[in-house]
Motif scaffolding. Structure first.
Motif, PDB file in Angstrom:
ATOM      1  N   ILE A 132       0.888  -1.164   0.000  1.00 29.30           N
ATOM      2  CA  ILE A 132       0.000   0.000   0.000  1.00 29.30           C
ATOM      3  C   ILE A 132       0.921   1.207   0.000  1.00 29.30           C
ATOM      4  CG2 ILE A 132      -1.658   1.298   1.373  1.00 29.30           C
ATOM      5  CD1 ILE A 132      -2.714  -1.484   2.326  1.00 29.30           C
ATOM      6  N   HIS A 133       0.822   2.022  -1.053  1.00 28.33           N
ATOM      7  CA  HIS A 133       1.796   3.089  -1.270  1.00 28.33           C
ATOM      8  C   HIS A 133       1.471   4.401  -0.595  1.00 28.33           C
ATOM      9  CE1 HIS A 133       4.180   0.638  -3.920  1.00 28.33           C
ATOM     10  NE2 HIS A 133       3.068   0.241  -4.494  1.00 28.33           N
TER      11      HIS A 133
ATOM     12  N   LEU B 255      -4.834   3.094   1.569  1.00 32.94           N
ATOM     13  CA  LEU B 255      -5.215   2.314   2.755  1.00 32.94           C
ATOM     14  C   LEU B 255      -6.623   2.683   3.220  1.00 32.94           C
ATOM     15  CD1 LEU B 255      -4.587   0.240   4.888  1.00 32.94           C
ATOM     16  CD2 LEU B 255      -3.329   1.995   6.157  1.00 32.94           C
ATOM     17  N   ALA B 256      -6.946   3.963   3.221  1.00 27.21           N
ATOM     18  CA  ALA B 256      -8.296   4.396   3.604  1.00 27.21           C
ATOM     19  C   ALA B 256      -9.338   3.822   2.649  1.00 27.21           C
ATOM     20  CB  ALA B 256      -8.371   5.921   3.630  1.00 27.21           C
ATOM     21  N   ASP B 257      -9.031   3.784   1.356  1.00 28.48           N
ATOM     22  CA  ASP B 257      -9.950   3.193   0.369  1.00 28.48           C
ATOM     23  C   ASP B 257     -10.173   1.707   0.653  1.00 28.48           C
ATOM     24  OD1 ASP B 257     -10.205   5.622  -0.927  1.00 28.48           O
ATOM     25  OD2 ASP B 257      -8.838   5.100  -2.572  1.00 28.48           O
TER      26      ASP B 257
ATOM     27  N   ARG C 111      -9.687   8.493   6.334  1.00 26.98           N
ATOM     28  CA  ARG C 111      -8.250   8.734   6.181  1.00 26.98           C
ATOM     29  C   ARG C 111      -7.604   9.083   7.529  1.00 26.98           C
ATOM     30  NH1 ARG C 111      -4.280  12.610   4.741  1.00 26.98           N
ATOM     31  NH2 ARG C 111      -3.051  11.925   2.948  1.00 26.98           N
ATOM     32  N   LEU C 112      -8.252   9.946   8.318  1.00 19.68           N
ATOM     33  CA  LEU C 112      -7.708  10.329   9.618  1.00 19.68           C
ATOM     34  C   LEU C 112      -7.806   9.167  10.604  1.00 19.68           C
ATOM     35  CD1 LEU C 112      -6.416  12.402  11.453  1.00 19.68           C
ATOM     36  CD2 LEU C 112      -8.709  13.307  11.960  1.00 19.68           C
ATOM     37  N   TRP C 113      -8.893   8.415  10.553  1.00 23.95           N
ATOM     38  CA  TRP C 113      -9.036   7.241  11.415  1.00 23.95           C
ATOM     39  C   TRP C 113      -7.863   6.281  11.198  1.00 23.95           C
ATOM     40  CZ3 TRP C 113     -11.927   5.520  15.385  1.00 23.95           C
ATOM     41  CH2 TRP C 113     -11.841   4.160  15.686  1.00 23.95           C
TER      42      TRP C 113
ATOM     43  N   VAL D 166       2.621  -1.839   4.369  1.00 21.98           N
ATOM     44  CA  VAL D 166       2.341  -0.401   4.353  1.00 21.98           C
ATOM     45  C   VAL D 166       3.672   0.305   4.123  1.00 21.98           C
ATOM     46  CG1 VAL D 166       1.465   1.575   5.652  1.00 21.98           C
ATOM     47  CG2 VAL D 166       0.394  -0.683   5.928  1.00 21.98           C
ATOM     48  N   SER D 167       3.722   1.167   3.119  1.00 25.19           N
ATOM     49  CA  SER D 167       4.971   1.826   2.728  1.00 25.19           C
ATOM     50  C   SER D 167       5.389   2.920   3.710  1.00 25.19           C
ATOM     51  CB  SER D 167       4.819   2.448   1.343  1.00 25.19           C
ATOM     52  OG  SER D 167       3.998   3.608   1.413  1.00 25.19           O
TER      53      SER D 167
END
Length: 153
Positions: free
Chosen positions: A6-7, A12-14, A76-78, A126-127
């Motif tokens: 995941i770049h 990641l949020a998606d 996204r913030l979560w 996770v990048s």
């Protein structure tokens, strides 16, 4: 085990949004699925309590599932704060430790009330870029009372 990466934080949020309500996603800080799972993907899947040495009945991980009380706030913030909370584990646990996302089932709770999970499916690494974006998103909230969950002597 070959995993995609995941770049960025939006990716990641998606992912969290896509599986919301259908499966439970977690982030784990370790050397990865090869170190945590046996060749058949089942294996022992245990963690160890660092204070007592007790073997725990699952992999220590942190949920990415969005709680209902979060309502319509940005996913996204979560997700950013879920990764930011435990970023110190990378340094604490040594070289090769990095975050990866997995789909799993909770088997219990650890001594810090963290979920202990059985991995059903490793999903992705996770990048570093995504981790930097997590830090930026959290710091943009300008909260003087909030920071990573890191015990300091």
């Amino acid at each position: 085990m070959e995993l995609p990466t995941i770049h960025d934080l939006d990716e990641l949020a998606d992912l969290v949004e896509q599986v919301r309500g259908r499966e439970h996603l977690y982030v784990r800080w370790s050397e990865g699925p090869d170190a945590d799972l046996s060749g058949d993907g089942g294996g022992d899947q245990s963690s160890r309590d660092s204070l007592t040495g007790v073997t725990l009945p699952g992999l220590s991980a942190n949920p990415l599932d969005v709680e209902q009380w979060w309502e319509d706030r940005p996913i996204r913030l979560w997700v950013a704060r879920r990764l930011y909370d435990y970023r110190h584990l990378r340094d604490l646990r040594g070289p090769g430790v990095r975050p990866w996302v997995l789909a799993g089932d909770e088997r219990g709770r650890g001594p810090d009330n963290e979920p202990l999970v059985r991995c059903r499916r490793p999903i992705a690494w996770v990048s570093e870029r995504a981790l930097r974006q997590c830090e930026e998103a959290v710091q943009a909230q300008h909260s003087p009372e909030w920071g990573p969950l890191h015990r300091v002597d």
